[in-house]
Design an enzyme around this catalytic site. Structure first.
Site, PDB file in Angstrom:
ATOM      1  N   HIS A 128     -10.450   1.910  -1.884  1.00 59.76           N
ATOM      2  CA  HIS A 128     -10.861   1.618  -0.710  1.00 59.76           C
ATOM      3  C   HIS A 128     -11.501   0.368  -0.456  1.00 59.76           C
ATOM      4  O   HIS A 128     -12.298   0.092  -0.110  1.00 59.76           O
ATOM      5  CB  HIS A 128     -11.589   2.972  -0.116  1.00 59.76           C
ATOM      6  CG  HIS A 128     -10.877   3.225   1.579  1.00 59.76           C
ATOM      7  ND1 HIS A 128     -11.276   3.628   2.518  1.00 59.76           N
ATOM      8  CD2 HIS A 128      -9.173   3.330   1.402  1.00 59.76           C
ATOM      9  CE1 HIS A 128     -10.572   4.020   3.381  1.00 59.76           C
ATOM     10  NE2 HIS A 128      -9.318   3.762   2.914  1.00 59.76           N
ATOM     11  N   HIS A 169       0.714  -1.322  -0.101  1.00 58.52           N
ATOM     12  CA  HIS A 169       0.035   0.174   0.093  1.00 58.52           C
ATOM     13  C   HIS A 169       0.789   1.346   0.048  1.00 58.52           C
ATOM     14  O   HIS A 169       0.460   2.305  -0.556  1.00 58.52           O
ATOM     15  CB  HIS A 169      -0.956  -0.196   1.340  1.00 58.52           C
ATOM     16  CG  HIS A 169      -1.950   0.752   1.098  1.00 58.52           C
ATOM     17  ND1 HIS A 169      -3.087   0.417   0.652  1.00 58.52           N
ATOM     18  CD2 HIS A 169      -2.553   2.054   1.655  1.00 58.52           C
ATOM     19  CE1 HIS A 169      -4.200   1.416   0.558  1.00 58.52           C
ATOM     20  NE2 HIS A 169      -3.707   2.348   1.208  1.00 58.52           N
TER      21      HIS A 169
END
Lengths: 251, 747
Positions: free
Chosen positions: B96, B49
């Site tokens: 997300h 990430h």
């Protein structure tokens, strides 16, 4: 009051988000000077008209407008209205006016329990108020809504008073003016989209006229409403009138 | 202080998602064994990430240079493109997905919050949002629960924050049953030269934390997002953050106001990996270090450990480095907006980050070794063509008998959730706040935003047909870019730049990585062809679910967000037919192609076929011709042929002003391919009869363009070869209500 500057104060709560849109729409009148009124202030800066714009005044996690009514500026607004000053609330501003007791009734969650943003049609009620005075009777106007809590409600006694005093300024309708549940986006009682007080100096409506007030957006029906208000209150000439959508076919 | 003193082992490292070799590398960097806090810092900063360790090798092959680029990919929190008259546009898309799979409402809401912070942390005011959503089979209760939650989450956050949604896409396929994709894009405007940078320098300058207090939500969110979901994932719920759009609105206004003081050295929002990420990335960029006093961080609860404060992903927080001596100016702004703020550290010489808790040094790490481009690992992953790929090539259109119930198929498509109006979704988003959305009353193939300061119009779109990318990653990703560009050109704009959100399965699976590599190659080729550099974006791996020992990855979904510009609203082109009698032309060629179409997939239930026909040169010719026509005001409408094929395009053009059409099919092309095929490079335009000659003359300079008259616009009925497909208002009823009916019937 021609030849003098008309002072309009737009109240800014920390969560207001239609304040600039309203300022843009009202600044289009050359005779008007628009000031922001920060919610922490106590001074209305000699406003001739106070506008409460849309948004989520304090996040509105409790109930729309429930906290905003306690802002310092609202004490001044309530005072101002009590003395006959002109106050206009749109969407969250309408909610704040009801929460403050300046307008009767309340705005509840839409029957769908969902936020709804889209164009709606509304019909002005001929009720001798500034905001509808210059609107063509029987002509539906296309004005967008954007709210989760826009279902106008009042108990039977209040409703009777609203009827008796002809306080309704707009009702939801079809583009041809028919009033029926299918044209009522939020379940408002008697299709009510906006009202005024008995003295006709405080106006509130859920649809956003400032969102339909610029030809570049392809809809100026909301400008007709602002024109009516400004023309009647301050004798200002109407602005753009040529491209309104009344009776046009829109999907 | 057990957590800070305890030395870690390779087992702890594995539990935090690190590889054994990464643990060894950390020991080398530090010259000792890390304690738990330090290891936690490395684990989040070296997660996919934050570090892009499994993707950066390929991301670097994407074109990042362009004439209008003011900040390149990776330089700042978002890309920055020149839009004229002294203004720049900052835009970025981000996923997300993992939080939304577990807690759709908060997952999606905080996705919106995060992407908007990326924009205003650069000093740009967000002016528009888009979103790209993928869900599973809509017949499943779980899918409808996810859809309801995600849409409400996006709506509640964005509506209160007050930024209009200008566009988006929603696509359903069973491959997303367990892993919905939630990609949110934000577009902001800033005056050139008034941007803020995510940097830190000047020893002695103070480090502020501004906004919400820090809680235990979202701890290890970045690590969580960098692993497969499984039955145990619900236990990770504290890794999902909770959003507060009102706080975000205050933070936005205060941030933009505080930048104007000139007292800000740098700022970065707290996103993935919280304080750890902001302090290390800003320090690495500014080539300085920081002393951070974690006990000064305002917390929501008592007794938070150092590592919890460091890793918390509590939302609506910013880290700001303020020029020493100018604290009062800055604090006055925060106080005006009733924002909490605290000095939590100071900038120091050298590149080390020293985190203290009540005077005790709890972690001491070099900033540069934590970040991408510094010491974060970079991997070349192996990849291998999956078995299904050769299967797709075996598809033969002749295996599908030509149907004679074309009207039935047309109705099936108009009512299919992938084609039908997404009104149930977008009515829940405020699309008009800001009074600048000019597509409300004149729908176009892209979202169009009027820029009040310059008089120009910003166009924007998000696109990706993941079925195509699955069928052929390279071609499919090129198509995604081409379609985005085509949508902008149809709307009258010139494409400027791309942001991407790359949603894939597990990169350690060579077949998934093959999809990733192919998609990057195809995207890069198309972005070069259209001269739309990639300004930034986000990679989301591990979108796959382990269930009963089988692993189900999603379709490879490289979502393209693209922005474009036109000089004035006069140049905006709608997608709707304007009047009966206008002539309808198709630019581009009909083909005997039904590959990977919605028709083939949902009517014939054929899962594997190649990507639809696509030729990048034809696409360039098409778009150049289209630009000539819109600029010359020679057409009344332009709408591209995409999902659902030509029939859907004609119907959608008719819906806007409730107009029908009368069309002739093409000799030598199967009727199903003509009406429902999804071959690329086609646009339907309508032309006033009086402008026909000028239209044809204008196209002479685009001699390699194929175009053909299909028929004309009619008053109310849709007819093909004199056979009625229904009244436009009835077709519209079906199209307009299909998704709403599904959502209401079954919930």
């Amino acid at each position: 009051m021609p030849n003098s500057v008309i002072r309009v104060g737009v109240v800014v709560f920390p969560g207001s988000n239609c304040d600039q849109d309203m300022i843009d729409a009202l600044s289009a009148y050359p005779e008007v000077s628009v000031n922001k009124l920060w919610h922490k202030e106590h001074d209305l800066q000699q406003s001739d008209l106070v506008v409460l714009p849309g948004g989520f005044s304090f996040g509105d996690y409790l109930r729309s407008g429930a906290i905003a009514r306690f802002s310092p500026i609202m004490r001044e607004v309530i005072d101002f209205a009590g003395k006959g000053g002109n106050v206009f609330g749109v969407c969250n501003g309408f909610q704040v006016l009801c929460e403050s007791g300046l307008l009767p009734g309340a705005l509840l969650h839409n029957t769908s329990n969902r936020f709804i943003c889209r164009n709606t049609w509304i019909m002005p009620e001929p009720n001798n108020s500034a905001i509808t005075a210059k609107l063509a009777p029987g002509q539906a106007l296309q004005v967008p809504i954007a709210h989760g809590e826009g279902r106008f409600y009042a108990n039977e006694d209040t409703l009777r008073m609203i009827r008796d005093e002809q306080q309704v300024i707009f009702r939801y309708c079809s583009e041809y003016g028919e009033k029926a549940d299918e044209y009522n986006p939020n379940g408002a009682i008697e299709h009510i989209a906006g009202i005024c007080n008995q003295k006709r100096n405080v106006f509130g409506m859920m649809p956003h006229p400032e969102r339909a007030a610029d030809a570049v957006l392809g809809n100026t029906d909301g400008r007709l409403i602002l024109d009516s208000l400004m023309h009647t209150l301050f004798d200002l000439p109407a602005l753009v009138l040529d491209t309104h959508n009344a009776h046009s076919v829109v999907s | 202080m057990q957590t800070t003193d305890q030395l870690t082992t390779v087992e702890t490292a594995k539990k935090l998602g690190l590889l054994p070799e990464e643990f060894e590398r950390i020991k080398e960097i530090l010259g000792r064994t890390p304690n738990f806090t330090e290891l936690s810092i490395f684990s989040v900063m070296w997660s996919e990430h934050c570090s892009y360790k499994n993707s950066i090798v390929w991301l670097k092959t994407l074109p990042r240079e362009g004439a209008g680029m003011l900040a390149k990919a990776g330089e700042e929190n978002a890309g920055l493109v020149d839009i004229g008259k002294g203004y720049a546009c900052a835009f970025k898309i981000e996923s997300h997905n993992h939080p939304s799979a577990l807690e759709p409402y908060q997952g999606a809401a905080t996705g919106v919050g995060g992407i908007n912070r990326d924009i205003f942390t650069m000093g740009a005011r967000p002016v528009a949002q888009l979103n790209s959503l993928r869900f599973g089979n809509l017949k499943l209760d779980k899918t409808r629960w996810l859809l309801k939650g995600v849409v409400k989450g996006i709506g509640d956050y964005g509506n209160a924050f007050g930024i209009p949604v200008l566009g988006g896409e929603v696509f359903f396929d069973p491959c997303y049953n367990e892993n919905p994709l939630v990609n949110a894009m934000s577009v902001g405007i800033v005056k050139v030269g008034e941007t803020a940078s995510a940097t830190s320098y000047g020893a002695g300058n103070h480090v502020y934390i501004v906004g919400s207090s820090t809680g235990k939500d979202g701890i290890h969110g970045a690590t969580f997002a960098s692993g497969d979901l499984n039955e145990e994932s619900a236990k990770d719920l504290p890794a999902v953050q909770v959003g507060d759009p009102f706080q975000e609105k205050l933070l936005l206004e205060a941030t933009l106001e505080v930048i104007k003081t000139g007292a800000i050295i740098g700022m970065q929002d707290m996103g993935a990996a919280g304080i750890t990420c902001s302090t290390s990335e800003m320090s690495a960029k500014g080539e300085h270090g920081m002393n951070i006093w974690l006990d000064k961080v305002p917390t929501r609860q008592e007794g938070m450990q150092a590592w919890e404060i460091l890793l918390s992903e509590s939302q609506e927080r910013m880290l700001m480095v303020v020029e020493a001596g100018r604290e009062a100016e800055v604090e006055a702004v925060f106080d005006k907006w009733d924002l909490h703020h605290a000095i939590i550290g100071e900038v120091i010489e050298g590149g080390r980050l020293k985190y203290y808790m009540k005077g005790e040094l709890v972690a001491d790490v070099p900033a540069n070794d934590l970040v991408l481009g510094g010491g974060a690992p970079i991997y070349h992953r192996e990849y291998k063509e999956p078995a299904y790929f050769s299967e797709t090539k075996k598809f033969d259109i002749n295996s599908i008998p030509e149907p004679d119930n074309l009207k039935e198929i047309a109705l099936h498509l108009l009512g299919h959730p992938n084609i039908a109006s997404k009104r149930w979704v977008y009515d829940q988003y405020d699309s008009m706040v800001g009074t600048a959305n000019i597509s409300t009353n004149k729908p176009a193939d892209a979202g169009l935003l009027y820029l009040k300061d310059t008089g120009k119009v910003l166009a924007m779109t998000v696109d990706c047909n993941a079925r195509y990318v699955h069928a052929d990653p390279e071609t499919g990703a090129s198509i995604a870019v081409a379609e985005a560009a085509r949508n902008l050109v149809c709307s009258g704009a010139k494409p400027l730049g791309v942001t991407n959100c790359l949603n894939f399965g597990n990169p350690y699976n060579p077949e998934v990585y093959w999809q990733f590599v192919g998609a990057i190659k195809g995207m890069g080729a198309a972005c070069r062809a259209f001269d739309t550099p990639v300004t930034g974006g986000n990679v989301s791996f591990y979108n796959q679910t382990v269930l009963d020992n089988s692993t189900v990855p999603v379709f490879p979904t490289p979502t393209i967000g693209m922005i474009g510009l036109m000089d004035s609203p006069e140049e905006a082109m709608g997608l709707g037919f304007e009047s009966a009698g206008d002539l309808i032309f198709m630019l581009g060629s009909s083909r005997n192609d039904i590959s990977s179409s919605q028709y083939l997939s949902s009517w014939h239930k054929v899962a594997l076929s190649p990507a639809p026909a696509f030729n990048i040169n034809d696409e360039l010719v098409l778009q150049a011709a289209l630009a000539t026509l819109t600029k010359g005001k020679l057409i009344e409408s332009a709408h591209d042929v995409s999902d659902g094929g030509l029939f859907v395009t004609l119907a959608e053009s008719g819906f806007v002003n409730s107009l029908g059409c009368d069309i002739q099919s093409e000799q030598g092309i199967r009727n199903d391919a003509f009406l429902f095929g999804e071959a690329q490079g086609r646009v339907v335009v309508s032309v006033k009869p009086a402008k026909l000659e000028a239209f044809k003359t204008a196209l002479e300079q685009h001699s390699s363009l194929t175009f053909k008259q299909l028929g004309h616009v009619s008053s109310a009925e849709v007819k093909v070869d004199d056979i009625s497909f229904g009244q436009i208002k009835n077709l519209f009823g079906l199209y307009n209500n299909a998704l709403t009916n599904i959502m209401h019937e079954q919930l």
